[in-house]
Design a protein around this motif. Structure first.
Motif, short mmCIF file in Angstrom:
data_model
loop_
_atom_site.label_atom_id
_atom_site.label_comp_id
_atom_site.label_asym_id
_atom_site.label_seq_id
_atom_site.Cartn_x
_atom_site.Cartn_y
_atom_site.Cartn_z
N ALA A 136 0.82 -1.21 0.00
CA ALA A 136 0.00 0.00 0.00
C ALA A 136 0.85 1.26 0.00
N HIS A 137 1.96 1.25 0.77
CA HIS A 137 2.77 2.46 0.85
C HIS A 137 3.59 2.70 -0.42
N ASP A 138 3.62 1.72 -1.34
CA ASP A 138 4.29 1.90 -2.63
C ASP A 138 3.30 2.12 -3.76
N MET A 139 2.00 2.13 -3.42
CA MET A 139 0.99 2.17 -4.46
C MET A 139 0.95 3.50 -5.22
N VAL A 140 1.25 4.61 -4.54
CA VAL A 140 1.22 5.91 -5.21
C VAL A 140 2.24 5.94 -6.35
N GLY A 141 3.45 5.46 -6.07
CA GLY A 141 4.48 5.42 -7.11
C GLY A 141 4.07 4.57 -8.29
N MET A 142 3.46 3.40 -8.01
CA MET A 142 3.01 2.53 -9.09
C MET A 142 1.88 3.18 -9.89
N TYR A 143 0.96 3.85 -9.18
CA TYR A 143 -0.15 4.55 -9.85
C TYR A 143 0.40 5.63 -10.77
N GLN A 144 1.36 6.41 -10.32
CA GLN A 144 1.94 7.47 -11.14
C GLN A 144 2.67 6.90 -12.35
N THR A 145 3.28 5.73 -12.20
CA THR A 145 3.92 5.06 -13.33
C THR A 145 2.89 4.69 -14.39
N LEU A 146 1.72 4.19 -13.95
CA LEU A 146 0.66 3.84 -14.89
C LEU A 146 0.07 5.08 -15.55
N VAL A 147 -0.04 6.18 -14.80
CA VAL A 147 -0.54 7.44 -15.38
C VAL A 147 0.40 7.91 -16.48
N LYS A 148 1.70 7.81 -16.25
CA LYS A 148 2.68 8.19 -17.28
C LYS A 148 2.57 7.26 -18.48
N MET A 149 2.36 5.97 -18.22
CA MET A 149 2.20 5.00 -19.30
C MET A 149 1.00 5.39 -20.17
N ASP A 150 -0.07 5.85 -19.53
CA ASP A 150 -1.24 6.29 -20.27
C ASP A 150 -0.93 7.57 -21.07
N ALA A 151 -0.20 8.50 -20.45
CA ALA A 151 0.13 9.75 -21.13
C ALA A 151 0.95 9.49 -22.39
N ASP A 152 1.80 8.46 -22.37
CA ASP A 152 2.62 8.13 -23.53
C ASP A 152 1.85 7.36 -24.60
N ASN A 153 0.67 6.86 -24.24
CA ASN A 153 -0.12 6.09 -25.20
C ASN A 153 -1.04 7.04 -25.98
N ILE A 154 -0.68 7.37 -27.17
CA ILE A 154 -1.51 8.28 -27.97
C ILE A 154 -2.06 7.60 -29.23
N ARG A 155 -1.77 6.30 -29.39
CA ARG A 155 -2.20 5.59 -30.59
C ARG A 155 -3.22 4.50 -30.31
N LEU A 156 -3.10 3.81 -29.19
CA LEU A 156 -3.91 2.62 -28.94
C LEU A 156 -5.22 2.98 -28.24
N ARG A 157 -6.30 2.32 -28.65
CA ARG A 157 -7.62 2.53 -28.06
C ARG A 157 -8.22 1.17 -27.71
N ASN A 158 -8.97 1.14 -26.61
CA ASN A 158 -9.69 -0.08 -26.22
C ASN A 158 -8.76 -1.29 -26.13
N GLN A 159 -7.63 -1.08 -25.44
CA GLN A 159 -6.63 -2.14 -25.30
C GLN A 159 -6.36 -2.42 -23.82
N VAL A 160 -5.85 -3.64 -23.56
CA VAL A 160 -5.34 -3.99 -22.24
C VAL A 160 -3.82 -4.04 -22.36
N LEU A 161 -3.13 -3.17 -21.64
CA LEU A 161 -1.67 -3.05 -21.75
C LEU A 161 -1.04 -3.40 -20.42
N VAL A 162 0.07 -4.10 -20.47
CA VAL A 162 0.78 -4.54 -19.27
C VAL A 162 2.05 -3.72 -19.12
N LEU A 163 2.30 -3.25 -17.91
CA LEU A 163 3.51 -2.47 -17.65
C LEU A 163 4.74 -3.29 -18.00
N PRO A 164 5.62 -2.77 -18.87
CA PRO A 164 6.82 -3.53 -19.26
C PRO A 164 7.73 -3.80 -18.06
#
Length: 539
Positions: A284-312
């Motif tokens: 739980a105490h590491d969840m904010v960092g992981m959430y922000q990583t996923l937010v950045k992953m979304d910000a970098d995704n400008i091409r894909l729609r309606n997809q399930v993507l896994v953090l590399p």
């Protein structure tokens, strides 16, 4: 169909109202007549009355008294008062009771029919809203009945950093709800991003569909036998929190199937496109960092729609941005200056269509493209003497979404181009020739070759004619006006900067320092260096 009740102690008047208006055309199937309040109440109790046309002064009780009773016992009835008395107190009380209209007798039937039609329109609108509320109510009730509110608030407050991401603070927060906390308990986060609503929604409709999204997710979690908590972080982002200590370990393939099912249902029934980003199991105490990583992953995704993507699991190699095709900005600048709106937008769209297919396309490139286009537009607006903030203040949402996707970027380009050209054309209609000349001179002060002929060509006039017109309106020759503007700019630069005098001379269009110094002294009475050291510089 609707039912109408006419309440009037004069039988002739009530009958005239019944027969004088084509009620069937308004959708009224039944007209009830009452000559006193007692009978009116009986009709309302036994029939579903939609509209009531009521007199005020009657022997057995006031129409205002009847309206008070209606508000308590049949609040859906819409009332129109029709009376002989233009009494302010009556009208004031009618308004307080919520009457739809207050009309005076005698009234023309077309006017009565028009008012009744508007009242029925209000009734129809309220019924439609009620039906829509009922449609989504079951989703809302199912969601709220299954939602552990305290835990949802905990995750929302944690992810939005309302509470610190430290075990001690997390423990204190959860203790308020008697929820045990173990530092070693881990959770798997999935960021769910609403990328686009497929139709225009008012805020109320959007909220209802958000309730439905929660309900669909809860049903799928039950169907796939996965324990999870869906948390609404903001209008566009939800986070699915899956405890790692669930009764059965959550396999990645199973979770991907659930999310693909969720995306499909959202597309087909809830009018939205989604992308889901699966993170890594974290405490739980590491969840904010992981959430922000996923937010950045979304910000970098400008091409894909309606997809399930896994953090590399491994860091992806950096892109080679040099090979991205350069936009023809100079050509587009000229098209904008020529007001070639359709040609310019078609060129931008064609260019973006090519770029969108390039796998190296990313959010940083979109931001750079947006900034380059803003530079072009601001230059164009400056030439026209327009202020950008007055044009684009009403389009902040489009500007913020510009780097979300190529489609969003193009929509923002449409706003930039069309609004700039529209405002420039409107400004030209209101500016006279001399004002246009002043704006052109101001925009070209740094051009050492600025001539009277060039200025005249800009406004499509003969140079001699323009000279006479300009001097008549301003009292100055064009050459003197250019010199004055340059000297005013030079004084500002001498006052407010430490640039060398040679640099300032070149910045305002003088390639020869001696010419600049001579002209400056002619206008100010001081040499440039003397002016810089004089008290006037501080003023």
């Amino acid at each position: 169909m609707y039912q109408l009740l006419v309440v009037d102690d004069e039988p002739y008047t009530a009958k005239t109202i019944e027969e004088g208006v084509s009620w069937e055309r308004l959708g009224i199937s039944t007209v009830h007549i009452s000559h006193n309040i007692r009978r009116a109440k009986e009709i309302i109790e036994n029939q579903r009355i939609d509209l009531m046309i009521c007199d005020i002064e009657m022997p057995q009780g006031s129409g205002l008294e009847l309206m008070e009773w209606v508000k308590e016992h049949a609040p859906s009835v819409v009332c129109i008062f029709l009376t002989c008395h233009a009494d302010f107190k009556y009208a004031q009380r009618a308004i307080q009771l919520g009457s739809f209209e207050y009309l005076l007798k005698p009234i023309r039937f077309p006017e009565l029919e028009e008012v009744a039609g508007k009242a029925l329109g209000k009734i129809a609108g309220e019924r439609e809203q009620h039906a829509e509320r009922e449609k989504y109510l079951k989703y809302y009730e199912m969601w709220t009945s299954h939602e552990p509110v305290f835990i949802e608030h905990f995750w929302r407050d944690l992810l939005t950093e309302m509470i610190p991401s430290e075990p001690r603070h997390i423990r204190e927060y959860l203790s308020k709800g008697n929820v045990p906390y173990d530092d070693k308990t881990a959770h798997l986060p999935v960021l769910v991003r609403i990328q686009r609503w497929h139709k225009e929604l008012v805020l109320r409709e959007e909220k209802m569909l958000e309730f439905a999204l929660h309900n669909v997710m809860q049903e799928l979690l039950g169907e796939y036998r996965i324990k999870g908590q869906l948390v609404q972080v903001n209008r566009e982002m939800l986070v699915l929190i899956i405890p790692d200590m669930a009764p059965a370990p959550v396999g990645l393939e199973k979770l991907q199937q659930l999310l693909q099912h969720f995306i499909k249902a959202s597309n087909e029934y809830l009018y939205c496109s989604l992308c889901c980003y699966i993170g890594e199991t974290s405490a739980a105490h590491d969840m904010v960092g992981m959430y922000q990583t996923l937010v950045k992953m979304d910000a970098d995704n400008i091409r894909l729609r309606n997809q399930v993507l896994v953090l590399p699991r491994e860091k992806t190699p950096s892109r080679n941005d040099d090979a991205m095709p350069e936009p023809p900005l100079l050509v587009w600048t000229e098209l904008l200056k020529q007001y070639s709106e359709n040609e310019l937008l078609s060129a931008i769209r064609a260019y973006l269509d090519v770029v969108e297919k390039d796998e190296r396309l990313h959010a940083k490139w979109l931001r750079e493209f947006d900034q380059n286009m803003l530079q072009i537009v601001y230059h164009f607006l400056h030439l026209k003497g327009l202020q950008a903030h007055r044009i684009f203040d009403d389009n902040k949402e489009a500007a913020l979404r510009a780097t979300r996707s190529v489609d969003d970027l193009f929509k923002w380009m449409q706003v930039l181009v069309s609004q700039s050209i529209r405002h420039a054309r409107e400004a030209e209609k209101t500016l006279n020739v001399v004002e246009k000349v002043k704006i052109y001179i101001q925009a070209n002060l740094t051009n050492p070759d600025l001539t009277r002929d060039e200025i005249a060509a800009h406004v499509y006039l003969n140079p001699d004619y323009l000279t006479r017109m300009f001097k008549k309106e301003t009292g100055m020759a064009i050459s003197d006006y250019v010199a004055k503007e340059r000297m005013d700019l030079a004084k500002e630069l001498l006052r407010k900067t430490n640039k060398s005098i040679n640099t300032i001379a070149g910045a305002i269009g003088y390639s020869n320092f001696s010419n600049f110094a001579r002209m400056f002294k002619k206008w100010t009475g001081l040499a440039p260096n003397e002016f810089r050291q004089s008290p006037e510089r501080q003023s």
